[in-house]
Design an enzyme around this catalytic site. Structure first.
Site, PDB file in Angstrom:
ATOM      1  CB  THR A 192     -37.749 -90.212 -19.460  1.00  0.00           C
ATOM      2  OG1 THR A 192     -36.423 -90.233 -19.962  1.00  0.00           O
ATOM      3  CG2 THR A 192     -38.180 -88.786 -19.246  1.00  0.00           C
ATOM      4  CB  SER A 195     -36.572 -85.560 -27.094  1.00  0.00           C
ATOM      5  OG  SER A 195     -35.508 -85.711 -27.974  1.00  0.00           O
TER       6      SER A 195
HETATM    7  O1  DON Z   1     -33.692 -85.658 -22.470  1.00  0.00           O
HETATM    8  C1  DON Z   1     -33.932 -86.526 -23.284  1.00  0.00           C
HETATM    9  O2  DON Z   1     -34.444 -86.314 -24.364  1.00  0.00           O
HETATM   10  C2  DON Z   1     -33.628 -87.970 -22.940  1.00  0.00           C
HETATM   11  N1  DON Z   1     -32.570 -88.016 -21.966  1.00  0.00           N
HETATM   12  C3  DON Z   1     -34.873 -88.613 -22.461  1.00  0.00           C
HETATM   13  C4  DON Z   1     -34.678 -90.056 -22.175  1.00  0.00           C
HETATM   14  C5  DON Z   1     -35.925 -90.824 -22.206  1.00  0.00           C
HETATM   15  O3  DON Z   1     -36.985 -90.339 -22.486  1.00  0.00           O
HETATM   16  C6  DON Z   1     -35.785 -92.245 -21.911  1.00  0.00           C
HETATM   17  N2  DON Z   1     -37.033 -92.905 -21.977  1.00  0.00           N
HETATM   18  N3  DON Z   1     -37.343 -93.625 -22.829  1.00  0.00           N
END
Ligand code: DON
Length: 559
Positions: free
Chosen positions: A370, A442
């Site tokens: 992310t 999150s």
């Molecule tokens: O929206 C969310 O919480 C997850 N899809 C975020 C994914 C994420 O942060 C991946 N990185 N480590």
């Protein structure tokens, strides 16, 4: 027009110019700043600011560039959240989270016996939610930006067209997922043979997709050729996104979640993210204790924060989901009284136990997946954006002919109550799959205010660990007296109720602290690095600092 009318019109125009958020006359800060996961995205943002654009213009330019140069997480085929503060006092947020396709249903990832089929919600066409990023970024630009689509998109188009030199870390990440990329035709074409560090990665299909967006706006992605290519890609596998799903996608402007901690106020993202509620809830608990005297890395601080995290994540799992579909009691969860009540059974001398809800072996990953970026302009506007494909390179499917990766955000739903997703998070009814629903996130793009003025702009990747990463960055500054860079770079820890363990990043704390916690009954687990904070701090005198996490290879520039 009568003279009186014309005078009052002039007056109105003057008033408008004076209070208008984009007016350069309200020079509150001396500097602007951009902090992002990639230097080309930061450069695009800075260039926009230098040309008189505001923070929203710069954030959108950086967002589109990330889709080209940071395919691990930057995206056209994913979703995100943008939290905005304007210099006229407006606070708002834009939700461009992906949605479950119309043909989705709650048991779509289960076999005939009701068990989750491994990989179905993570790799391949069926794992994709209807993308929201393009609609969301364009919405932000139209509503709160000052520059044209063409001016903003040209940065991303140029880089996709002429290429950029692939970094060592990107090359390694591509290598790790090559076997997945080789399953899908579109992905194989770009990533299937690996990409050596230093290679100029030219992405003509992506440049053309970006050009269609530049020319046609939202329709350049959600209709016409790009939409056709997405639907064709769905047919190449077991995907279910239709033309109607794409056409129907709309971002939503939502009220921000508001909280406070001692002398600070903060705004963050509300549902469908759990980030804002959970961060505020954690801070409401912690404000009742003296963290400052406990100190960073002390057994007392870790124990207290762990017990707070345990309770907050238990509630996350039970109560949080898309508030357009389920009733999320955010007002209770973010109230000071509730936070105090939840800690009534807390003892500083013993570990409490998470309930024994069934869960499988949690599966943790490094946090490349992310990306967060923070922008401040010289006019007093600040923007905090987190965006994602969910996992690294999303569902690993590049839409053939369109040149961008799709998300695997469907895994953020609870495929089955109590069964953990790729971040080990469990969920329940509130986060069950329903057509058109947004999956719980999150992501915690946050803006902190001191004496009413923006003080910190921050956020992070890290799956379920995003919330605790943002929390610790804030506490490191406000309670442990750290500078912005130390607050971000210092090791972190995490607890998320289930599994019932404290996860320590390498080098977190000392042996004595670990022994102490162990004696109290805590299970300690060492994990790899997590979180990558890209943040900006604005001092009371208006000077600006920016920092990018040592864990990534981003760039933070103040000018
Ligand atoms: O929206 C969310 O919480 C997850 N899809 C975020 C994914 C994420 O942060 C991946 N990185 N480590």
């Amino acid at each position: 027009m009568s003279k009186a009318r014309s005078q009052s019109t002039t007056l109105l125009i003057l008033i408008f110019l004076f209070i208008h958020p984009f007016c350069s006359c309200a020079q509150e800060y001396r500097n602007g700043a951009v902090s992002s996961a990639h230097k080309l995205a930061t450069e695009a943002g800075i260039s926009v600011l230098k040309n008189g654009g505001n923070a929203v213009d710069a954030a959108v330019a950086a967002g589109f560039v990330l889709a080209v140069v940071y395919p691990q997480a930057g995206n056209l085929g994913g979703g995100g959240f943008m939290v905005i503060h304007l210099n006229d006092g407006t606070n708002t947020s834009i939700d461009y989270r992906e949605k479950a396709p119309g043909a989705s249903h709650r048991n779509m990832y289960l076999d005939g016996e009701g068990n989750v089929i491994p990989g179905l919600s993570t790799v391949g066409q069926l794992a994709a939610g209807v993308p929201g990023s393009v609609a969301g970024m364009l919405f932000a630009l139209e509503r709160y930006g000052t520059m044209s689509r063409e001016e903003i998109l040209k940065f991303a188009i140029d880089i996709a067209d002429t290429g950029f030199a692939v970094e060592e870390k990107l090359s390694q990440a591509i290598e790790s997922y090559r076997s997945d990329f080789n399953i899908f035709e579109g992905s194989r074409e770009i990533f299937g043979s690996g990409v050596l560090p230093g290679t100029l990665l030219v992405q003509k299909d992506l440049a053309n997709t970006l050009r269609r967006i530049s020319d046609l706006g939202k329709d350049g992605f959600y209709d016409g050729e790009t939409a056709e290519l997405i639907v064709e890609e769905m047919k190449r596998g077991n995907g279910i996104i239709t033309r109607d799903d794409l056409r129907a996608y709309e971002p939503k402007e939502r009220e921000v979640m508001k909280g406070s901690y001692k002398d600070y106020e903060l705004i963050s993202m509300g549902p469908p993210s759990s980030g804002g509620i959970s961060l505020i809830y954690l801070l409401n608990i912690l404000e009742n204790y003296d963290l400052r005297s406990m100190g960073y890395g002390s057994a007392e601080a870790v124990q207290l924060m762990t017990e707070a995290m345990r309770r907050v994540y238990a509630d996350r799992s039970e109560f949080m989901g898309d508030a357009d579909f389920v009733n999320v009691p955010w007002d209770i969860l973010t109230s000071k009284v509730y936070a105090e009540r939840r800690m009534q059974d807390y003892s500083p001398n013993a570990s409490s136990k998470s309930s024994d809800v069934m869960h499988g072996e949690a599966y943790y990953r490094e946090s490349d997946q992310t990306t967060h970026y923070s922008v401040a302009d010289g006019f007093g506007n600040v923007v905090s954006t987190t965006t994602t494909l969910n996992d690294v390179f999303g569902n690993r499917v590049v839409v053939k002919g369109a040149g961008f990766l799709l998300n695997n955000e469907m895994d953020d739903f609870s495929s089955k109550p109590g069964v953990p997703n790729i971040y080990g998070l469990v969920g329940n009814e509130a986060n069950a799959i329903e057509p058109g629903k947004r999956m719980l996130s999150s992501m915690t793009p946050t803006i902190v205010f001191r004496k009413g003025k923006p003080f910190l702009v921050l956020g992070s990747p890290g799956g379920g660990r995003i919330i605790t990463t943002v929390l610790q960055t804030f506490i490191n500054i406000t309670e442990f007296g750290m500078s912005l860079s130390s607050a971000i770079d210092s090791p972190r820890f995490h607890h998320q109720w289930l599994p019932d363990e404290i996860q320590f990043e390498k080098n977190y704390g000392n042996e004595e602290m670990r022994r102490h916690l162990d004696q109290m009954g805590y299970i300690i687990k060492d994990v790899g690095e997590f979180g990558k904070v890209d943040a900006i701090m604005i001092e009371e005198d208006g000077s600006v600092k920016a920092h990018t996490d040592r864990r990534g290879y981003g760039s933070a520039v103040v000018f």
